[in-house]
Scaffold this active site. Sequence first.
Site, PDB file in Angstrom:
ATOM      1  N   SER A 101       0.840  -1.183   0.000  1.00 30.81           N
ATOM      2  CA  SER A 101       0.000   0.000   0.000  1.00 30.81           C
ATOM      3  C   SER A 101       0.886   1.248   0.000  1.00 30.81           C
ATOM      4  CB  SER A 101      -0.956  -0.044   1.206  1.00 30.81           C
ATOM      5  OG  SER A 101      -1.970   0.929   1.085  1.00 30.81           O
ATOM      6  N   GLU A 204      -2.177  -2.803  -8.028  1.00 27.24           N
ATOM      7  CA  GLU A 204      -3.362  -3.144  -7.235  1.00 27.24           C
ATOM      8  C   GLU A 204      -3.888  -1.866  -6.597  1.00 27.24           C
ATOM      9  OE1 GLU A 204      -3.758  -3.076  -3.671  1.00 27.24           O
ATOM     10  OE2 GLU A 204      -1.806  -2.113  -3.422  1.00 27.24           O
ATOM     11  N   HIS A 271      -5.223  -5.501  -1.585  1.00 24.59           N
ATOM     12  CA  HIS A 271      -5.847  -5.131  -0.320  1.00 24.59           C
ATOM     13  C   HIS A 271      -6.956  -6.079   0.136  1.00 24.59           C
ATOM     14  CE1 HIS A 271      -3.736  -1.305  -0.741  1.00 24.59           C
ATOM     15  NE2 HIS A 271      -4.137  -0.988   0.484  1.00 24.59           N
TER      16      HIS A 271
END
Length: 295
Positions: A101, A204, A271
């Site tokens: 992330s 992603e 995630h």
Amino acid sequence: MSLAVSLIAPSSHTAPAAVAAGIRGLESLGVEVRVEEPLQAPERYLAASRERRLAQLHAAYADPGTQAVWAVRGGYGAAQLVAGIDWDRLARHPKPLIGYSDVTVLLDQCRRHGLPAIHGPVAKAAGGLFDADEASREVIRRQFEETLALLRGPAPLDYPLTAHRPAPPTLQGPVVGGNLATLASLVGTPAAFRAPPGALVILEDVGEPYYRLERTLWQLVHAGALDEAAAVCLGTFEGCTPHGETTLEAIVAKTLAPLALPLFTGLPIGHGLHNRPWRYGAAGRIENGCLRIAT
């Protein structure tokens, strides 16, 4: 081999209960977790001031008794640290940084400076070993065990994927990438992401409507970030809102059209529940519906 890790909070603030659950989860896997107390001194939505987070990062690398530095979560704030990192100091005790992330920023910087990094679950996710349903707990356990295996030694891993359209039978190159919105946010900064020659770029994201995903990918494409890439591989896009009947794959393929890059989908990375670890910058090979990432 017993493992000890240094826990850091380089980005957003994390609820103390979530930190405690993550530590308990890691310890249940036989990991010694070292935490500089207090781990956090919240400033706005950040875990601490920039100076405090930098000092914590340097201290974690300086600890000779740990084999990895593990981010408790992502969120926002990692990019603020880049200009202040003493890379020579970190290189005296090289060890993998683990996270994803927002931590994507630091993973890519580690690659550039010759330090190891693992794109994998953040430490707080280990709390799911106790809090999730039985089926999810098993998935989480496998992913953390794979991450620990990467710390213990050579551990090539295979990841299933699907070609969105006809692609060369074999592609190989360094595997980089990560969170799409985070990478796009770096455009125009000294930390700007640029795929190395022949790279297999994994992307992603989470919670973004499709128009924002298109906007951020357009930004990367037209900033030249993917000019030397060999392929783009999509992980999960958890909670991302569709627009009509148009698929995300179609949007990505159209946005990538100026580069004529092969596009693959279906990687269990992101995630959502499925977030398998991989060595950032390691050699990868796509062949027969599989991405194999070397040690």
